[in-house]
Design a protein around this motif. Sequence first.
Motif, PDB file in Angstrom:
ATOM      1  N   GLU A  71       0.853  -1.190   0.000  1.00  0.00           N
ATOM      2  CA  GLU A  71       0.000   0.000   0.000  1.00  0.00           C
ATOM      3  C   GLU A  71       0.884   1.233   0.000  1.00  0.00           C
ATOM      4  O   GLU A  71       1.901   1.282   0.671  1.00  0.00           O
ATOM      5  CB  GLU A  71      -0.924  -0.026   1.203  1.00  0.00           C
ATOM      6  N   GLY A  72       0.509   2.211  -0.806  1.00  0.00           N
ATOM      7  CA  GLY A  72       1.300   3.426  -0.916  1.00  0.00           C
ATOM      8  C   GLY A  72       2.267   3.411  -2.089  1.00  0.00           C
ATOM      9  O   GLY A  72       2.847   4.430  -2.421  1.00  0.00           O
ATOM     10  N   SER A  73       2.439   2.264  -2.722  1.00  0.00           N
ATOM     11  CA  SER A  73       3.319   2.172  -3.883  1.00  0.00           C
ATOM     12  C   SER A  73       2.598   2.728  -5.114  1.00  0.00           C
ATOM     13  O   SER A  73       1.401   2.522  -5.285  1.00  0.00           O
ATOM     14  CB  SER A  73       3.691   0.704  -4.133  1.00  0.00           C
ATOM     15  N   HIS A  74       3.343   3.403  -5.970  1.00  0.00           N
ATOM     16  CA  HIS A  74       2.752   3.932  -7.203  1.00  0.00           C
ATOM     17  C   HIS A  74       2.408   2.811  -8.173  1.00  0.00           C
ATOM     18  O   HIS A  74       1.577   2.984  -9.060  1.00  0.00           O
ATOM     19  CB  HIS A  74       3.713   4.914  -7.877  1.00  0.00           C
ATOM     20  N   LEU A  75       3.014   1.658  -8.022  1.00  0.00           N
ATOM     21  CA  LEU A  75       2.794   0.520  -8.904  1.00  0.00           C
ATOM     22  C   LEU A  75       1.559  -0.297  -8.527  1.00  0.00           C
ATOM     23  O   LEU A  75       0.931  -0.909  -9.377  1.00  0.00           O
ATOM     24  CB  LEU A  75       4.037  -0.369  -8.869  1.00  0.00           C
ATOM     25  N   SER A  76       1.176  -0.279  -7.265  1.00  0.00           N
ATOM     26  CA  SER A  76       0.088  -1.126  -6.775  1.00  0.00           C
ATOM     27  C   SER A  76      -1.259  -0.883  -7.451  1.00  0.00           C
ATOM     28  O   SER A  76      -1.952  -1.852  -7.782  1.00  0.00           O
ATOM     29  CB  SER A  76      -0.047  -1.002  -5.261  1.00  0.00           C
ATOM     30  N   PRO A  77      -1.697   0.354  -7.698  1.00  0.00           N
ATOM     31  CA  PRO A  77      -2.991   0.530  -8.366  1.00  0.00           C
ATOM     32  C   PRO A  77      -3.032  -0.106  -9.755  1.00  0.00           C
ATOM     33  O   PRO A  77      -4.041  -0.698 -10.144  1.00  0.00           O
ATOM     34  CB  PRO A  77      -3.153   2.056  -8.454  1.00  0.00           C
ATOM     35  N   THR A  78      -1.949   0.009 -10.499  1.00  0.00           N
ATOM     36  CA  THR A  78      -1.906  -0.591 -11.834  1.00  0.00           C
ATOM     37  C   THR A  78      -1.945  -2.109 -11.750  1.00  0.00           C
ATOM     38  O   THR A  78      -2.710  -2.762 -12.470  1.00  0.00           O
ATOM     39  CB  THR A  78      -0.639  -0.139 -12.588  1.00  0.00           C
ATOM     40  N   LEU A  79      -1.141  -2.687 -10.864  1.00  0.00           N
ATOM     41  CA  LEU A  79      -1.133  -4.142 -10.711  1.00  0.00           C
ATOM     42  C   LEU A  79      -2.472  -4.647 -10.198  1.00  0.00           C
ATOM     43  O   LEU A  79      -2.963  -5.687 -10.642  1.00  0.00           O
ATOM     44  CB  LEU A  79      -0.001  -4.570  -9.775  1.00  0.00           C
TER      45      LEU A  79
END
Length: 115
Positions: free
Chosen positions: A65-73
Amino acid sequence: MAFVDYSTAYPSVHRDQLSSILLYNGIVGHMWHYLRARIDNIRLRVLHPNIQEHQTVDILRGLLEGSHLSPTLFGIFVADLIHELQTEFPHAVIILHLVPDTKEQCKFGLVVYCT
């Protein structure tokens, strides 16, 4: 009718399944290995008086959570889930909605209406 609660969306993502989805959708080679390393090697430091500063905890499931990559993945993971539901229930109406929970957070929901 099925309701899927995504209020704990990122922590509930199955990493091996996500890796398989990425491969199936043509994410291969260096990019796949990079993404796999990013989602497999999550370590956090817990701030607590009884825990030494240098100690870390392995996070064994979910996305960071908080990673810029997580929403895309997470979006890729959910898109595959919707595709699977459409294959399994071709006459179903599938609705993905976002419900504001607080000013900072939203809850995701997936509603499937089968006829």
